[in-house]
Design a protein around this motif. Structure first.
Motif, short mmCIF file in Angstrom:
data_model
loop_
_atom_site.label_atom_id
_atom_site.label_comp_id
_atom_site.label_asym_id
_atom_site.label_seq_id
_atom_site.Cartn_x
_atom_site.Cartn_y
_atom_site.Cartn_z
N ASN A 1 -8.11 4.50 -5.94
CA ASN A 1 -8.87 5.50 -5.21
C ASN A 1 -8.80 6.79 -6.04
O ASN A 1 -7.72 7.36 -6.19
N ASN B 1 -6.14 -1.93 -6.30
CA ASN B 1 -7.12 -1.04 -5.70
C ASN B 1 -6.83 0.39 -6.13
O ASN B 1 -5.70 0.86 -6.02
N SER C 1 0.83 -1.21 0.00
CA SER C 1 0.00 0.00 0.00
C SER C 1 0.86 1.25 0.00
O SER C 1 1.92 1.28 0.64
#
Length: 115
Positions: A104, A102, A74
């Motif tokens: 965002n 992922n 991350s």
């Protein structure tokens, strides 16, 4: 070993080597074969580079050996932006069983790897 994590600043490139060593150690502890171990180390490093290209200052990598070897990489801090990631992501997807990305706001902020 079931779970292990490491955090470091992406501006210090010598930590990329440390990240590779941690990924290799986790695989070794999980009794992963050498070829898969090497592929996993490449994927973990490329994941960190993806996050660096997306403007993150730091990275946190969480490794888990419960039910196979997994890594969650991350991004932390920085001024995020859309970065050049296609080549790294193509390489990662070719080398691991499962890869989760992922986003965002259209910016990649986490890469999940499983071998």
């Amino acid at each position: 070993m079931k779970k292990f994590s490491v955090e470091f600043c992406l501006a210090d490139s010598e930590y990329m080597t440390a990240l590779r060593l941690v990924a290799g150690a986790v695989c070794s502890a999980a009794d992963v074969d050498v070829d898969t171990l090497e592929d996993f180390k490449v994927c973990v490093t490329e994941s960190a580079l993806v996050l660096k290209n997306c403007g993150f200052e730091c990275v946190k990598a969480v490794f888990n050996t419960d039910g196979g070897v997994q890594a969650e990489v991350s991004g932390l801090g920085g001024k995020t932006k859309a970065g050049e990631t296609e080549l790294s992501l193509a390489l990662i997807r070719a080398l691991v069983k499962e890869c989760g990305i992922n986003c965002n706001g259209g910016i990649i902020d986490r890469v999940l790897l499983k071998i």
